[in-house]
Scaffold this motif. Structure first.
Motif, short mmCIF file in Angstrom:
data_model
loop_
_atom_site.label_atom_id
_atom_site.label_comp_id
_atom_site.label_asym_id
_atom_site.label_seq_id
_atom_site.Cartn_x
_atom_site.Cartn_y
_atom_site.Cartn_z
N GLN A 81 0.83 -1.19 0.00
CA GLN A 81 0.00 0.00 0.00
C GLN A 81 0.87 1.24 0.00
OE1 GLN A 81 -3.11 0.03 2.93
NE2 GLN A 81 -3.54 2.22 2.71
N VAL A 82 0.62 2.14 -0.95
CA VAL A 82 1.27 3.45 -1.02
C VAL A 82 0.17 4.49 -0.99
CG1 VAL A 82 2.77 4.97 -2.34
CG2 VAL A 82 3.18 2.49 -2.35
N ASN A 83 0.04 5.20 0.13
CA ASN A 83 -1.07 6.13 0.36
C ASN A 83 -2.38 5.38 0.20
OD1 ASN A 83 0.74 8.23 0.82
ND2 ASN A 83 0.84 8.76 -1.35
N ASN A 84 -3.21 5.74 -0.79
CA ASN A 84 -4.50 5.06 -0.99
C ASN A 84 -4.46 4.01 -2.08
OD1 ASN A 84 -5.78 6.49 1.04
ND2 ASN A 84 -6.45 8.15 -0.33
N LEU A 85 -3.28 3.77 -2.66
CA LEU A 85 -3.15 2.79 -3.73
C LEU A 85 -2.79 1.43 -3.15
CD1 LEU A 85 -3.05 2.16 -6.79
CD2 LEU A 85 -0.61 2.73 -6.70
N ILE A 86 -3.60 0.43 -3.41
CA ILE A 86 -3.37 -0.92 -2.91
C ILE A 86 -3.08 -1.83 -4.09
CG2 ILE A 86 -4.40 -2.92 -1.76
CD1 ILE A 86 -5.99 -1.09 -0.03
N SER A 87 -2.03 -2.61 -3.99
CA SER A 87 -1.67 -3.58 -5.02
C SER A 87 -1.23 -4.87 -4.35
CB SER A 87 -0.55 -3.04 -5.93
OG SER A 87 0.60 -2.72 -5.16
N ILE A 88 -1.19 -5.94 -5.12
CA ILE A 88 -0.75 -7.24 -4.64
C ILE A 88 0.52 -7.63 -5.40
CG2 ILE A 88 -1.30 -9.69 -4.41
CD1 ILE A 88 -2.90 -7.99 -2.54
N ARG A 89 1.60 -7.85 -4.66
CA ARG A 89 2.85 -8.27 -5.29
C ARG A 89 2.87 -9.79 -5.35
NH1 ARG A 89 8.58 -6.86 -2.59
NH2 ARG A 89 7.70 -8.22 -1.01
N PRO A 90 2.89 -10.38 -6.54
CA PRO A 90 2.81 -11.85 -6.66
C PRO A 90 3.97 -12.54 -5.97
CG PRO A 90 2.49 -10.77 -8.79
CD PRO A 90 2.98 -9.73 -7.84
N LEU A 91 3.70 -13.72 -5.40
CA LEU A 91 4.76 -14.51 -4.79
C LEU A 91 5.69 -15.08 -5.85
CD1 LEU A 91 2.91 -16.49 -1.99
CD2 LEU A 91 4.58 -14.66 -1.69
N LYS A 92 5.10 -15.62 -6.91
CA LYS A 92 5.89 -16.23 -7.98
C LYS A 92 5.93 -15.26 -9.16
CE LYS A 92 4.74 -21.00 -6.70
NZ LYS A 92 4.21 -22.30 -7.18
N SER A 93 7.03 -14.55 -9.28
CA SER A 93 7.18 -13.60 -10.38
C SER A 93 8.65 -13.34 -10.61
CB SER A 93 6.45 -12.29 -10.08
OG SER A 93 7.07 -11.63 -8.98
N ARG A 94 8.95 -12.79 -11.78
CA ARG A 94 10.30 -12.38 -12.08
C ARG A 94 10.63 -11.11 -11.29
NH1 ARG A 94 14.11 -15.69 -14.45
NH2 ARG A 94 13.17 -16.94 -16.08
N PRO A 107 11.65 -13.53 -5.13
CA PRO A 107 12.05 -12.17 -4.74
C PRO A 107 11.09 -11.51 -3.76
CG PRO A 107 12.27 -12.47 -7.11
CD PRO A 107 11.57 -13.69 -6.59
N SER A 108 9.81 -11.88 -3.81
CA SER A 108 8.83 -11.26 -2.91
C SER A 108 9.06 -11.62 -1.45
CB SER A 108 7.42 -11.67 -3.33
OG SER A 108 7.30 -13.08 -3.31
N LEU A 109 9.86 -12.66 -1.18
CA LEU A 109 10.10 -13.08 0.21
C LEU A 109 11.27 -12.32 0.84
CD1 LEU A 109 9.66 -16.96 -0.09
CD2 LEU A 109 7.98 -15.25 0.62
N ILE A 110 12.00 -11.54 0.06
CA ILE A 110 13.12 -10.78 0.61
C ILE A 110 12.59 -9.47 1.18
CG2 ILE A 110 15.34 -9.70 0.13
CD1 ILE A 110 15.43 -12.69 -0.11
N ASN A 114 16.76 -9.55 -5.64
CA ASN A 114 16.29 -10.35 -6.78
C ASN A 114 16.01 -11.80 -6.40
OD1 ASN A 114 19.05 -10.75 -6.33
ND2 ASN A 114 19.43 -11.36 -8.43
N GLY A 115 16.10 -12.15 -5.11
CA GLY A 115 15.78 -13.51 -4.67
C GLY A 115 16.98 -14.44 -4.62
N PHE A 116 18.18 -13.95 -4.95
CA PHE A 116 19.40 -14.74 -4.84
C PHE A 116 20.08 -14.39 -3.51
CE2 PHE A 116 20.27 -15.34 -9.69
CZ PHE A 116 19.07 -16.02 -9.79
N ILE A 117 20.32 -15.40 -2.69
CA ILE A 117 20.93 -15.22 -1.38
C ILE A 117 22.29 -15.90 -1.37
CG2 ILE A 117 20.69 -15.64 1.10
CD1 ILE A 117 17.69 -15.71 0.72
N TRP A 118 23.31 -15.16 -0.93
CA TRP A 118 24.67 -15.69 -0.88
C TRP A 118 25.07 -15.89 0.58
CZ3 TRP A 118 27.91 -18.10 -3.85
CH2 TRP A 118 29.27 -18.16 -3.53
N ILE A 119 25.51 -17.10 0.91
CA ILE A 119 25.95 -17.44 2.27
C ILE A 119 27.43 -17.82 2.20
CG2 ILE A 119 25.41 -18.77 4.34
CD1 ILE A 119 22.81 -19.63 2.90
N CYS A 120 28.25 -17.23 3.05
CA CYS A 120 29.69 -17.45 2.98
C CYS A 120 30.31 -17.20 4.35
CB CYS A 120 30.32 -16.52 1.93
SG CYS A 120 30.11 -14.77 2.30
#
Length: 296
Positions: free
Chosen positions: A63-76, A177-180, A201-207
């Motif tokens: 939500q940005v001010n009065n604009l509501i949108s849904i960000r897909p879980l599975k998307s580029r 990416p939506s989970l980050i 972008n959904g790529f996680i690096w562990i080192c």
């Protein structure tokens, strides 16, 4: 030694829908009512029906001010300026590298947008162009920042900060990416003895622990000769399995959730964390701790 093999019937599968019951974030399914109030505007991933605003895709509410949108879980991945990304070099071209960043089009890393060995700031010469493959070649992993977005949606990256550059020894994990969770920093030196780069972008690096000091840093050092201790490798493997547990249950990934999941996973061995029951158990216990943290 003989390996234990887990075999289960379809009727014995474990439900991983932990996120449906958690308070943060709320995941909407297609057709679910988002709000019945008329003062809100319809954004991407929503539609109106009988004066109700409903979700047209499965995802997280934004939500940005009065604009509501849904960000897909599975998307580029749709990049924004300032995002931290982890990518893989796919092609070396004239004065630029092509980078796969989980978006619709390959991103671009210009030769003028990197720090050359030595850290000097100068104009790029023909000799630098001929040595591009010695700096970065196909298959190399890098961390970078989104500098700009082209009109076709492709991204222009840069690695001018010493915290960006080629990645050496570690493990790459891919999630939606939506989970980050967006935060001020996506570079974390966790107190459990490992570093995590949470790419938008959904790529996680562990080192192993990253030293971001500028002494000797060039953005192209890999230190592949160094031997990573067994304890550090086990820590990295456990963090990887914990991230998979949280992402399977559609839980947001950030430093606190990963740290809580790591602590809750200590009762299991690293291989046991790949069993469905253990993954769901870790996710539920992490969710409960996050809810308690919100209440305090």
């Amino acid at each position: 030694m003989p390996q234990k093999i887990q075999i289960r019937l379809a009727s014995h599968r474990v439900s991983t829908s932990v996120a449906v019951n958690q308070r943060y974030p709320k995941i909407f399914t297609p057709g679910e009512v988002i709000t019945s109030q008329n003062e809100f505007m319809r954004g991407h991933g929503t539609y109106e029906e009988n004066s109700d605003l409903k979700a047209s895709v499965a995802g997280v509410r934004q939500q940005v001010n009065n604009l509501i949108s849904i960000r897909p879980l599975k998307s580029r991945y749709n990049g924004e300026v300032g995002d931290v990304v982890v990518g893989r070099i796919t092609e070396v071209q004239q004065k630029r590298w092509k980078v796969a960043t989980n978006s619709r089009l390959d991103s671009v890393l210009l030769l003028s947008s990197v720090n050359l060995p030595g850290g000097e700031l100068r104009r790029r010469s023909a000799e630098d162009e001929h040595m591009m493959r010695q700096y970065l070649q196909e298959g190399d992993l890098i961390s970078a920042e989104v500098q700009s977005v082209y009109s076709d949606g492709s991204l222009s990256l840069h690695t001018r900060s010493f915290k960006y550059g080629k990645l050496s020894q570690g493990v790459l994990v891919k999630v939606f990416p939506s989970l980050i969770k967006r935060s001020k920093t996506h570079f974390h030196n966790l107190p459990i003895g490992a570093s995590v780069i949470l790419g938008n972008n959904g790529f996680i690096w562990i080192c192993p622990i990253i030293n971001n000091s500028e002494d000797g840093a060039s953005g192209f050092i890999q230190n592949l000769e160094e031997v990573v201790p067994r304890q550090d490798r086990e820590t990295i493997g456990r963090i990887r399995n914990c991230i998979l547990s949280l992402s399977q249950s559609k839980m947001m990934l950030y430093d606190t959730s990963i740290l809580y999941a790591y602590e809750e996973s200590l009762k299991y061995t690293v291989p046991e964390l790949l069993v469905q029951e253990a993954m769901v158990d870790v996710a539920i216990l992490t969710q409960q701790r996050l809810c308690m943290l919100e209440d305090t």
